[in-house]
Design an enzyme around this catalytic site. Sequence first.
Site, PDB file in Angstrom:
ATOM      1  CG  HIS A  63      31.060 -53.122  90.049  1.00  0.00           C
ATOM      2  ND1 HIS A  63      31.846 -53.521  88.984  1.00  0.00           N
ATOM      3  CD2 HIS A  63      31.639 -51.984  90.534  1.00  0.00           C
ATOM      4  CE1 HIS A  63      32.846 -52.687  88.833  1.00  0.00           C
ATOM      5  NE2 HIS A  63      32.740 -51.735  89.752  1.00  0.00           N
ATOM      6  CG  HIS A  65      31.842 -48.591  91.682  1.00  0.00           C
ATOM      7  ND1 HIS A  65      32.886 -49.332  92.213  1.00  0.00           N
ATOM      8  CD2 HIS A  65      31.182 -48.071  92.753  1.00  0.00           C
ATOM      9  CE1 HIS A  65      32.854 -49.255  93.542  1.00  0.00           C
ATOM     10  NE2 HIS A  65      31.827 -48.501  93.882  1.00  0.00           N
ATOM     11  CG  ASP A  67      34.512 -47.195  86.452  1.00  0.00           C
ATOM     12  OD1 ASP A  67      33.747 -47.270  87.424  1.00  0.00           O
ATOM     13  OD2 ASP A  67      35.612 -47.777  86.404  1.00  0.00           O
ATOM     14  CG  HIS A  68      32.639 -51.074  85.830  1.00  0.00           C
ATOM     15  ND1 HIS A  68      33.420 -52.058  85.262  1.00  0.00           N
ATOM     16  CD2 HIS A  68      33.464 -50.367  86.640  1.00  0.00           C
ATOM     17  CE1 HIS A  68      34.658 -51.960  85.718  1.00  0.00           C
ATOM     18  NE2 HIS A  68      34.707 -50.938  86.554  1.00  0.00           N
ATOM     19  CG  ASP A 208      36.290 -52.308  89.154  1.00  0.00           C
ATOM     20  OD1 ASP A 208      36.684 -52.594  88.016  1.00  0.00           O
ATOM     21  OD2 ASP A 208      35.961 -51.164  89.485  1.00  0.00           O
ATOM     22  CG  HIS A 266      39.321 -51.194  85.180  1.00  0.00           C
ATOM     23  ND1 HIS A 266      39.848 -50.782  86.375  1.00  0.00           N
ATOM     24  CD2 HIS A 266      38.023 -50.804  85.202  1.00  0.00           C
ATOM     25  CE1 HIS A 266      38.913 -50.183  87.090  1.00  0.00           C
ATOM     26  NE2 HIS A 266      37.789 -50.180  86.389  1.00  0.00           N
TER      27      HIS A 266
END
Length: 309
Positions: A63, A65, A67-68, A208, A266
Amino acid sequence: MSMRELVVLGTASQAPTRQRNHNGYVLRWDDEVILFDPGEGSQRQLLHTTVTATDLTRICVTHFHGDHCLGLPGTIQRLSLDRVPHPVAVHFPAGGAEYFARLRHATSFYETAELLVEPIEADGQQVALRCGTLEARRLRHPIETYGYRLVEPDGHRMLPEKLAAYGITGPAVGELIRVGHLDVDGRRVTRAEVSVPRPGQRFAFVMDTGLCDGVYALAEHADLLVIESTFLESEAALAAEVGHLTAAQAARVATESGVRRLVLTHFSQRYPDPRLFHDEARTHFDGELIIAEDLSTVQLPPRRVASNE
């Protein structure tokens, strides 16, 4: 010689720490080298491993976001800088196509690498690989999110003593495997007579998400499950509110799904002691448990033994 292992680049969640970089995971699976969720700093983290950008064959983003995915621009530009000679496929949620386009062309650079842009458009979408099938499953998070699993088809392990008893050697063995039977001295020998089933291996990557059907579909009978455990159970209500898992939830998923080797990652920056995740997960999972650390390597476990062997 085939190699199947996970190389961990980063294990933090929203904010990195002095010990934990943002996300980044490389799966080596025979001739596939897949980079999952390249967070900020992933390109530099690669320099501390034996993996190079040139090795990469595929990138999977769960996805958009930060941090990814904030490591995508540097990684993509590095592919061109190193003039990677083969196409590199990129998978991501189709609803985030605009984000991907922005990240891909975040700055000016001379693009030489060939990217095969293959967005995930539906729950259960599959991509055929030489080594098996890459499958995406929808997860439960505030924005469109998919987890991935790689499934190797079941095969057969030939039994040398059985082959020798029928006098089957050399190229005839390959023909027997390919066709399923072989005529020897007037008798038909079937593959089942000289082999045992060889279950294919499975790898699952779950980031997530709150608990949902997709989590269990991905984790089912995984030999190696890499799964987020952002929070501890004491903050389960917060985890549910923001679409994340606790260590206890991840461990229970692993137990209920028949996972062999569990990798938790994570981690929220609010927890400086990783042993807390281990201790909580251990009360719910008695298999092989690993608390991921930056720049560590995790091997896939040995193949399962066929039940009728």
